[in-house]
Design a protein around this motif. Structure first.
Motif, PDB file in Angstrom:
ATOM      1  N   TYR A 247       0.861  -1.182   0.000  1.00 12.61           N
ATOM      2  CA  TYR A 247       0.000   0.000   0.000  1.00 12.61           C
ATOM      3  C   TYR A 247       0.891   1.223   0.000  1.00 12.61           C
ATOM      4  O   TYR A 247       2.107   1.112   0.080  1.00 12.61           O
TER       5      TYR A 247
ATOM      6  N   VAL B 259       3.053  -5.035   2.585  1.00 13.30           N
ATOM      7  CA  VAL B 259       2.194  -5.737   3.532  1.00 13.30           C
ATOM      8  C   VAL B 259       2.379  -7.247   3.375  1.00 13.30           C
ATOM      9  O   VAL B 259       2.434  -7.979   4.352  1.00 13.30           O
TER      10      VAL B 259
ATOM     11  N   PRO C 176       0.676 -11.953  14.601  1.00  8.83           N
ATOM     12  CA  PRO C 176       0.158 -10.829  15.387  1.00  8.83           C
ATOM     13  C   PRO C 176      -0.618  -9.859  14.505  1.00  8.83           C
ATOM     14  O   PRO C 176      -0.624  -9.979  13.276  1.00  8.83           O
ATOM     15  N   ASN C 177      -1.242  -8.905  15.134  1.00  8.19           N
ATOM     16  CA  ASN C 177      -1.990  -7.873  14.414  1.00  8.19           C
ATOM     17  C   ASN C 177      -1.079  -7.165  13.416  1.00  8.19           C
ATOM     18  O   ASN C 177       0.046  -6.831  13.737  1.00  8.19           O
ATOM     19  N   GLY C 178      -1.577  -6.979  12.198  1.00  4.25           N
ATOM     20  CA  GLY C 178      -0.799  -6.259  11.199  1.00  4.25           C
ATOM     21  C   GLY C 178       0.179  -7.130  10.437  1.00  4.25           C
ATOM     22  O   GLY C 178       0.917  -6.643   9.585  1.00  4.25           O
ATOM     23  N   ALA C 179       0.162  -8.453  10.681  1.00  2.00           N
ATOM     24  CA  ALA C 179       1.124  -9.341  10.027  1.00  2.00           C
ATOM     25  C   ALA C 179       0.796  -9.544   8.548  1.00  2.00           C
ATOM     26  O   ALA C 179       1.672  -9.870   7.753  1.00  2.00           O
ATOM     27  N   GLY C 180      -0.476  -9.351   8.181  1.00  2.00           N
ATOM     28  CA  GLY C 180      -0.879  -9.555   6.789  1.00  2.00           C
ATOM     29  C   GLY C 180      -1.882 -10.681   6.613  1.00  2.00           C
ATOM     30  O   GLY C 180      -2.148 -11.120   5.488  1.00  2.00           O
ATOM     31  N   LYS C 181      -2.491 -11.136   7.695  1.00  2.00           N
ATOM     32  CA  LYS C 181      -3.429 -12.259   7.621  1.00  2.00           C
ATOM     33  C   LYS C 181      -4.669 -11.895   6.805  1.00  2.00           C
ATOM     34  O   LYS C 181      -5.055 -12.619   5.882  1.00  2.00           O
ATOM     35  N   THR C 182      -5.298 -10.779   7.173  1.00  2.00           N
ATOM     36  CA  THR C 182      -6.527 -10.393   6.469  1.00  2.00           C
ATOM     37  C   THR C 182      -6.245 -10.110   4.992  1.00  2.00           C
ATOM     38  O   THR C 182      -7.021 -10.512   4.120  1.00  2.00           O
TER      39      THR C 182
ATOM     40  N   GLN D  49     -13.224 -10.914   9.418  1.00  2.00           N
ATOM     41  CA  GLN D  49     -12.877 -10.485  10.761  1.00  2.00           C
ATOM     42  C   GLN D  49     -14.027  -9.696  11.385  1.00  2.00           C
ATOM     43  O   GLN D  49     -14.234  -9.744  12.586  1.00  2.00           O
TER      44      GLN D  49
ATOM     45  N   GLU E  43      -9.842 -14.728  11.912  1.00  2.00           N
ATOM     46  CA  GLU E  43      -9.902 -14.468  13.352  1.00  2.00           C
ATOM     47  C   GLU E  43     -11.293 -14.720  13.937  1.00  2.00           C
ATOM     48  O   GLU E  43     -11.954 -13.804  14.411  1.00  2.00           O
TER      49      GLU E  43
ATOM     50  N   ALA F 122      -7.930  -2.598  10.633  1.00  2.00           N
ATOM     51  CA  ALA F 122      -7.014  -2.794   9.508  1.00  2.00           C
ATOM     52  C   ALA F 122      -7.766  -3.335   8.311  1.00  2.00           C
ATOM     53  O   ALA F 122      -8.800  -3.950   8.464  1.00  2.00           O
TER      54      ALA F 122
ATOM     55  N   GLY G  53     -11.375  -3.197  -1.320  1.00  2.00           N
ATOM     56  CA  GLY G  53     -10.671  -2.761  -0.109  1.00  2.00           C
ATOM     57  C   GLY G  53      -9.180  -2.682  -0.388  1.00  2.00           C
ATOM     58  O   GLY G  53      -8.388  -2.557   0.477  1.00  2.00           O
TER      59      GLY G  53
HETATM   60  N1  LIG Z   1      -6.241  -0.580   2.470  1.00  2.00           N
HETATM   61  C1  LIG Z   1      -5.074  -0.458   3.143  1.00  2.00           C
HETATM   62  N2  LIG Z   1      -4.316   0.637   2.984  1.00  2.00           N
HETATM   63  C2  LIG Z   1      -3.156   0.779   3.646  1.00  2.00           C
HETATM   64  N3  LIG Z   1      -2.658  -0.126   4.491  1.00  2.00           N
HETATM   65  C3  LIG Z   1      -3.353  -1.246   4.698  1.00  2.00           C
HETATM   66  C4  LIG Z   1      -4.602  -1.465   4.046  1.00  2.00           C
HETATM   67  N4  LIG Z   1      -5.079  -2.663   4.430  1.00  2.00           N
HETATM   68  C5  LIG Z   1      -4.165  -3.156   5.299  1.00  2.00           C
HETATM   69  N5  LIG Z   1      -3.139  -2.311   5.470  1.00  2.00           N
HETATM   70  C6  LIG Z   1      -1.955  -2.533   6.321  1.00  2.00           C
HETATM   71  O1  LIG Z   1      -1.422  -3.787   6.031  1.00  2.00           O
HETATM   72  C7  LIG Z   1      -0.914  -4.403   7.188  1.00  2.00           C
HETATM   73  C8  LIG Z   1      -1.468  -5.804   7.284  1.00  2.00           C
HETATM   74  O2  LIG Z   1      -2.852  -5.726   7.492  1.00  2.00           O
HETATM   75  P1  LIG Z   1      -3.763  -6.998   7.692  1.00  2.00           P
HETATM   76  O3  LIG Z   1      -3.606  -7.901   6.544  1.00  2.00           O
HETATM   77  O4  LIG Z   1      -5.133  -6.501   7.983  1.00  2.00           O
HETATM   78  O5  LIG Z   1      -3.105  -7.640   8.984  1.00  2.00           O
HETATM   79  P2  LIG Z   1      -3.736  -8.700  10.011  1.00  2.00           P
HETATM   80  O6  LIG Z   1      -5.030  -9.174   9.473  1.00  2.00           O
HETATM   81  O7  LIG Z   1      -2.701  -9.743  10.117  1.00  2.00           O
HETATM   82  O8  LIG Z   1      -3.907  -7.948  11.298  1.00  2.00           O
HETATM   83  C9  LIG Z   1      -1.275  -3.514   8.349  1.00  2.00           C
HETATM   84  O9  LIG Z   1      -0.142  -2.808   8.730  1.00  2.00           O
HETATM   85  C10 LIG Z   1      -2.331  -2.608   7.791  1.00  2.00           C
HETATM   86  O10 LIG Z   1      -2.265  -1.348   8.396  1.00  2.00           O
END
Ligand SMILES: Nc1ncnc2c1ncn2[C@@H]1O[C@H](COP(=O)(O)OP(=O)(O)O)[C@@H](O)[C@H]1O
Ligand SMILES: [Mg+2]
Lengths: 323, 275
Positions: free
Chosen positions: A17, A26, A45-51, A91, A168, A323, B275
């Motif tokens: 991003y 990411v 952990p949170n922010g790892a890139g799972k979603t 999530q 999650e 996120a 998204g």
């Molecule tokens: N649309 C977006 N724009 C900018 N950054 C994003 C966006 N979506 C996710 N991120 C960033 O990507 C990283 C991984 O996000 P995410 O996949 O949601 O992590 P997780 O689900 O493991 O918590 C995070 O640092 C988040 O801030």
């Protein structure tokens, strides 16, 4: 877990991003395989890139690079085919607050193009299976967090997907509701659904998954069965707590070998966990006059795994960041 | 592989169309429930027409001379005002839906994507038609005296419905492209403001020249003139009652054009927005 054909194959997934001048990476090359009938936990952990990974696999997001197929269909070139075999429970709740539990499921049944009598029967079955029959005709505003999650999961199952994505599924639930979710998830898996799960909870991966991929900062840093991962950290240990640091030191000396004083009153010693071995250890300590206050045999947890692999504690594990 | 392989297009296409239709129906049912079960916005939708009608007739009506009973003059404008308010609620509802968890589930299902938008549009039009009926009832109680045949009534209702459909399509587009529901609220301001710069509440002849130019060329004016012409038989300098046919055509053309443009734009933006 018998080895079988791969049903989800992701290779080299990348996503950034931000601007082209200052990209924020990411996903930094994710390779994953889920086999038919298997449960894979993406643990991080949170922010790892799972979603982000789940969104790419469920056709919601295009990767910058890399490919992924679900049941042989490419997520980029045949998204509609992919959608026919998957189901996503994300999530954040995908059920409508203002509708009743039954109305939510009925909507999904209509969108699944089930004929009416079949739809009604399926909705009733799911309400029953997810312990929601009594609450079926109440609006979701009256539901507890656990009930909402169960309904959300049920809504994702109406179409009997081959691959289920759960992002999650128990974050934010109290321990009892979490246990309830694990039970229903295990039942769904027992019926043959392949499950791609993400979680921040090491215990959850241990409970549900056949295989775990540990993800950190957009990279898979380790992969294996929960048992394999635990083995990488070490064997089980008996932990003895003493009344004073002096007693702990005396006990450690009596045990010699690889006993170690951990915190000043705690001694840890490797064990195979057998009664005979633990008895002999205790006997040696007593002979040295160091009576422990408390002891337990502890298997290494996946928390230990994470610490070993990434060199740090799973950060922000309890913090919910949008996120 | 030979050409003897069954050609799947015919039955599959028929089935797809049938599924798309049933997706739209299912989403309409959802949207209708979401509207009905939002008591705050339902209450305002009911109170607003009454308040606006009373305000125009009793507060402003005495001061504005339009050469006829002001309730009768202003009723078409109040109908459009209330429809504008309803549309702005639709923009907010769509914007909320776009960022909600349900959208990810819908998009990951093998259904007609924009069906969820179509559901919002249909539910919103139905709601605004009910509001319109309410405005007419209140207006009649306050002295609105239409002079129209059944055919003229049907024509007027048709034009009102077209207008509602057109602005609902605009609202839906706005709801899809904004990042937050609050931003969608700005659309409401615009929609509530638009009828004032038209012949809805005062004849454009009374406005300064530059504003009059705007008033006479924006879509609300021919729509108002058509409704007024049909229900009351009153024309204006800009659109004499004798020329009702061409005014009506202009009104219909505006509505149809807005509808097509924004419906297409909304469904494109919907498919593009990820998204
Ligand atoms: N649309 C977006 N724009 C900018 N950054 C994003 C966006 N979506 C996710 N991120 C960033 O990507 C990283 C991984 O996000 P995410 O996949 O949601 O992590 P997780 O689900 O493991 O918590 C995070 O640092 C988040 O801030
Ligand atoms: Mg996440």
């Amino acid at each position: 877990m018998p080895p079988s054909e791969p049903i989800v194959v992701a290779s080299g997934l990348r996503k950034s991003y931000g601007t082209s001048r200052r990209p924020v990476t990411v996903l930094d090359g994710i390779d994953l395989i889920l086999h038919r009938g298997e449960v894979l936990a993406l643990l991080g952990p949170n922010g790892a890139g799972k979603t982000t990974t789940v969104r790419i696999l469920s056709t919601l997001l295009r990767p910058d690079a890399g490919t992924a197929t679900i049941a042989g269909h490419d997520v980029l070139t045949a998204p509609r085919r992919v959608r026919e075999v998957i189901s996503l429970t994300g999530q954040y709740a995908a059920v409508d607050e203002k509708l009743t539990g039954r109305e939510n499921l009925a909507l999904m049944a209509r969108l699944a193009h089930l004929p009416r009598p079949a739809a009604r029967a399926r909705v009733d079955d799911l309400l029953e299976a997810f312990d929601l029959t009594d609450a079926a005709d109440r609006r979701l505003t009256t539901y507890s967090g656990g009930m909402r999650r169960r309904l959300d999961l049920a809504a994702g199952l109406l179409r009997r997907p081959q691959v289920l994505f759960l992002d999650e599924p128990t974050t934010g639930l109290d321990p009892r509701s979490r246990q309830g979710m694990w039970e229903v998830i295990n039942e769904v898996v027992a019926q043959g659904t392949s499950l791609f799960l993400t979680t921040q909870y090491l215990e959850e991966a241990d409970q549900l998954a056949h295989r775990v991929a540990v993800i950190d900062d957009g990279r898979v840093v380790a992969e294996g069965t929960p048992t394999e991962l635990k083995r990488r950290v070490g064997e089980a240990g008996v932990e003895l707590t003493f009344g004073s640091a002096a007693l702990a030191a005396a006990a450690a000396a009596a045990l010699a070998e690889n006993a170690a004083v951990q915190e000043d009153r705690l001694v840890r010693m490797p064990t195979d966990g057998s009664v005979a071995h633990v008895k002999s250890l205790l006997a040696r300590i007593e002979a040295a006059g160091a009576e422990p206050e408390h002891w337990e045999v502890r298997a290494p947890s996946l928390d230990d795994v994470f610490l070993t692999l990434t060199g740090r504690v799973a950060r922000a594990a309890e913090k919910e960041v949008a996120a | 592989m030979t050409t003897a392989t069954a050609n799947p297009t015919a039955s599959t296409r028929a089935q797809r169309i049938q599924h798309a239709g049933s997706d739209v129906l299912a989403m309409t049912g959802r949207a209708v429930r979401l509207v009905i079960r939002d008591p705050d916005s339902m209450l305002i939708s009911l109170v607003l027409p009454i308040t606006i009608m009373v305000m125009f007739v009793y507060v402003l009506g005495g001061a504005i001379d339009v050469g006829m009973d002001y309730a009768t003059y202003a009723t078409p404008g109040v109908i459009l005002l209330c429809a504008g308010y309803g549309a702005s609620n639709t923009a907010i509802a769509v914007a909320e839906d776009m960022i909600g968890g349900a959208m990810d589930r819908f998009r990951s299902m093998p259904i007609l994507g924009p069906a969820v938008l179509a559901g919002h549009v249909i539910a919103s039009v139905a709601k605004n038609l009910v509001t319109t009926a309410l405005v007419l009832v209140v207006a009649t109680l306050l002295g609105f005296e239409p002079d129209a045949s059944l055919l003229e009534w049907l024509g007027a209702i048709g034009v009102i419905a077209l207008y509602i459909l057109a602005i609902t399509c605009i609202a839906t587009y706005v709801g899809v492209i904004v990042r937050t529901p609050a931003a969608a609220g700005g659309f409401g301001f615009f929609m509530l403001f638009l009828p004032y710069i038209s012949s809805a509440f005062a004849p454009p002849e009374t406005m300064p020249a530059w504003l009059r130019g705007v008033a006479e060329h924006q879509p609300v004016t021919p729509i108002i003139e058509t409704i007024r012409g049909l229900l009351v038989g009153l024309g204006s300098d800009a659109a004499p009652a004798t020329d009702l046919g061409s005014t009506a055509l202009l009104a219909i053309a505006w509505c149809a054009a807005l509808m097509v443009v924004f419906l297409t734009a909304a469904s494109r933006a919907f498919s593009r927005r990820r998204g």
